[in-house]
Enzyme design. Structure first.
Site, PDB file in Angstrom:
ATOM      1  CG  ASP A 259      -0.232  -0.112   2.563  1.00 56.58           C
ATOM      2  OD1 ASP A 259       0.896  -0.606   2.782  1.00 56.58           O
ATOM      3  OD2 ASP A 259      -0.658   0.783   3.417  1.00 56.58           O
TER       4      ASP A 259
ATOM      5  CD  GLU B 212       4.177   1.008   6.815  1.00 57.15           C
ATOM      6  OE1 GLU B 212       3.556   1.468   6.066  1.00 57.15           O
ATOM      7  OE2 GLU B 212       4.699   1.214   7.834  1.00 57.15           O
TER       8      GLU B 212
HETATM    9  C1  LIG Z   1      23.836  11.135   9.072  1.00 52.50           C
HETATM   10  C2  LIG Z   1      22.640  10.955   9.640  1.00 52.50           C
HETATM   11  C3  LIG Z   1      21.639  10.906   8.647  1.00 52.50           C
HETATM   12  C4  LIG Z   1      20.192  10.485   9.089  1.00 52.50           C
HETATM   13  C5  LIG Z   1      19.447   9.926   7.895  1.00 52.50           C
HETATM   14  C6  LIG Z   1      18.206   9.476   8.322  1.00 52.50           C
HETATM   15  C7  LIG Z   1      17.462   8.995   7.087  1.00 52.50           C
HETATM   16  C8  LIG Z   1      16.024   8.715   7.291  1.00 52.50           C
HETATM   17  C9  LIG Z   1      15.441   7.555   6.415  1.00 52.50           C
HETATM   18  C10 LIG Z   1      14.233   7.424   6.327  1.00 52.50           C
HETATM   19  C11 LIG Z   1      13.221   8.089   6.916  1.00 52.50           C
HETATM   20  C12 LIG Z   1      12.174   7.968   6.031  1.00 52.50           C
HETATM   21  C13 LIG Z   1      10.726   7.642   6.790  1.00 52.50           C
HETATM   22  C14 LIG Z   1       9.913   6.529   6.075  1.00 52.50           C
HETATM   23  C15 LIG Z   1       8.857   5.941   6.661  1.00 52.50           C
HETATM   24  C16 LIG Z   1       8.181   4.731   5.841  1.00 52.50           C
HETATM   25  C17 LIG Z   1       7.425   4.002   6.692  1.00 52.50           C
HETATM   26  C18 LIG Z   1       6.104   4.750   6.921  1.00 52.50           C
HETATM   27  O1  LIG Z   1       5.671   5.595   6.102  1.00 52.50           O
HETATM   28  N1  LIG Z   1       5.377   4.393   8.038  1.00 52.50           N
HETATM   29  C19 LIG Z   1       4.218   4.727   8.358  1.00 52.50           C
HETATM   30  C20 LIG Z   1       3.415   3.794   9.347  1.00 52.50           C
HETATM   31  C21 LIG Z   1       2.240   4.359   9.806  1.00 52.50           C
HETATM   32  C22 LIG Z   1       1.556   3.412  10.982  1.00 52.50           C
HETATM   33  C23 LIG Z   1       0.466   4.085  11.904  1.00 52.50           C
HETATM   34  N2  LIG Z   1      -0.388   5.020  11.241  1.00 52.50           N
HETATM   35  C24 LIG Z   1       4.530   6.185   9.360  1.00 52.50           C
HETATM   36  O2  LIG Z   1       5.612   5.993  10.418  1.00 52.50           O
HETATM   37  O3  LIG Z   1       3.692   7.003   9.479  1.00 52.50           O
HETATM   38 ZN   LIG Z   2       4.831   5.604   4.373  1.00 57.21          ZN
HETATM   39 ZN   LIG Z   3       6.473   2.500   4.286  1.00 58.80          ZN
END
Ligand SMILES: CCCCCCCC/C=C\CCCCCCCC(=O)N[C@@H](CCCCN)C(=O)O
Ligand SMILES: [Zn+2]
Ligand SMILES: [Zn+2]
Length: 511
Positions: free
Chosen positions: A129, A194
């Protein structure tokens, strides 16, 4: 007075010498990290050799598998996606080694059967999703993927997280077509909700796997969507940084409601419901919660940074305990880095009023918190109450509290972590790999009873700047990253298939 002065200068001199002395052991920055797993004499998967790979990815992106809220998602599009996958990967769906289960109508669980039942299985997972997209804010249709001259593929789901789903299928299809017969069983699991907690998908997949893997005390490891390779350099560090999420922050959404006198807009009281709520919401900026820098795995992260950093940053990172306040201040000024420092707070929804000339009886907003490992949901709600400091404003949970998850092992002979790390280094050499906390939530919260080795890592190399693509508009992924991502899974499956090497016995980098 003289003795006091003497004491102060003695303390100062000894402190400086401790700082320099500690760093002196790290005086020479280590050379660029290399993988300790010999490059297998297998070929890499190339998009130029097989243009169908990109076509299959674009086809997947064009199916709007949107989830809206708990138990509410685009069911016909989910079914279309499942049929699309079956059509796209004939080798997988025709192999006697592989079985597919459709779980809760729209989630997918594939079992790639290994020949050696003694080897504990592992799992590659992601989700089907995607979040909705406001088409007007995009330069192109979010569900009509386009490859632009800048070498990027633009569409919803390119970074969250169809790229992982399709890359896992591409790697497996390539290997099955080549006659690969794994010794170690592995699962490919893709939830369909998810983004709305995973209650219907991953939670059900976890129940099935709990029973199916009961003969093993736990799975070897699980890898899910997560952190990335940051091309944004840390000061003094000349290499990209590969961050492997060894834990994920908790999730807490609080609904705050203000009430006010209903009436005619021409005779307003001092504060309307909306004005009262706005006053309170202005206190909830991103870093309003206390810094817990150093109370998570970031201590280890800076120890590793110190080994590769040049002076004077080597001095700073190797004395993290002393320079922590400065590091915390600098990190707090960047939204992504700030999320590593504290529990974050985002006002993500607000609602109030029915008509421009009517005083509303109430107004509400959502505070979306991500809970740092050093805090609990309960503590965070107490801090919210203190910040609101108004008994006429009510607070209630918008969804169940999901407390911060357990920390997965990341030691030198922790096989799951090391296999991921060295597969990463095979595809992205010269990357400093560190354990870190994943800033958001994933379906892997449902898999904590299957293994203690859960890692949140998406093998793509991006600038920090690109973080705003997640759930944002003009979400995009470079073609080069997609090719590398497929090869990461290709290496990971090969490296996981041998009895996971005990890395202590292997010559490997100093980490
Ligand atoms: C030198 C240090 C550099 C730090 C770099 C950090 C990089 C961060 C990488 C990725 C962060 C992006 C976040 C992606 C989230 C993907 C999962 C997601 O969207 N999950 C949702 C689930 C919601 C469930 C409950 N409603 C969320 O967290 O909102
Ligand atoms: Zn997400
Ligand atoms: Zn995700």
């Amino acid at each position: 007075m003289a003795s006091l002065l003497g004491l102060v200068s003695l303390v100062t001199v000894s402190l400086v010498s401790v700082l320099v002395f500690r760093a002196a052991f790290l005086y020479k920055p280590l050379p660029a990290p290399k993988s300790c797993i010999n490059m297998h004499n297998h070929d890499n998967i190339s998009l130029s050799q097989d243009p169908q790979i990109l076509k299959r990815f674009i086809g997947a992106l064009n199916i709007p598998t949107i989830s809206y809220k708990v138990h509410t998602y685009d069911a016909p599009e989910m079914t279309k996606f499942i049929e699309y996958i079956e059509k796209s990967y004939p080798a997988i769906h025709g192999s006697p080694l592989i079985t597919r289960e459709i779980v809760a109508n729209y989630s997918l669980l594939y079992t790639v059967k290994g020949s050696d039942p003694k080897l504990r299985p592992y799992m590659l997972t992601s989700h089907i999703d995607v979040v909705p997209a406001v088409k007007e804010l995009w330069d192109s249709n979010p569900f009509k993927a386009v490859i632009k001259d800048d070498g990027y593929i633009y569409a919803r789901g390119t970074m969250d997280a169809k790229h992982l789903v399709m890359a896992i299928f591409e790697a497996t299809e390539f290997m099955i077509k080549k006659g690969f017969k794994p010794r170690r069983t592995y699962y490919m699991a893709f939830g369909h909700d998810e983004e709305v907690l995973g209650l219907d998908g991953a939670q059900e997949i976890a129940k099935i796997l709990k029973v199916r893997t009961k003969t093993y005390d736990k799975m070897e490891y699980v890898i899910d969507e997560g952190l990335v390779i940051s091309e944004t350099k840390f000061p003094g560090l000349p290499y990209n940084i590969g961050l492997i999420g060894v834990a994920e922050k908790g999730y807490l959404s609080v609904k705050v409601t203000a009430t006010g006198a209903v009436g005619h807009g021409s005779m307003p009281p001092p504060m309307t419901a909306i004005a009262k709520l706005s006053t309170v919401l202005s206190r909830f900026h991103a870093n309003v919660m206390p810094s817990f820098l150093g109370e998570g795995v970031e201590r280890e992260m800076f120890e590793i940074f110190a080994a590769y950093a040049s002076w004077p940053y080597k001095l700073i990172y190797s004395n993290f305990w002393f320079f922590k306040p400065i590091i915390s201040y600098v990190m707090s000024n960047n939204p992504t880095l700030n999320a590593l420092v504290r529990s974050t707070t985002a006002v993500t929804m607000v609602h109030g009023g029915t008509k421009e000339n009517v005083l509303p009886d109430s107004a509400w907003a959502i505070l979306n918190h991500r809970i740092h490992q050093a805090q609990s949901g309960k503590e965070l709600m107490e801090l919210d109450r203190q910040l609101i400091n108004d008994d006429t404003i009510t607070m209630e949970l918008s969804s169940p509290i999901n407390e911060p998850g357990p920390v997965s092992p990341y030691c030198d002979d922790c096989s799951g972590y090391q296999t991921i790390k060295h597969s990463l280094l095979q595809v992205f050499p010269d990357t400093v790999v560190v354990p870190s906390i994943f800033l958001a939530a994933t379906d892997s919260k449902w898999y904590t009873n299957l293994t203690d080795s859960i890692y949140r890592f998406s093998a793509i190399s991006v600038e920090l700047e690109e973080m705003k693509c997640f759930h944002g508009h003009n979400e995009r992924l470079s073609v080069k990253n997609y090719e590398k991502l497929i090869n990461f899974y290709h290496h990971l499956i090969i490296n996981s298939d041998e009895p996971i090497l005990n890395y202590k016995s292997k010559q490997h980098d100093e980490l």
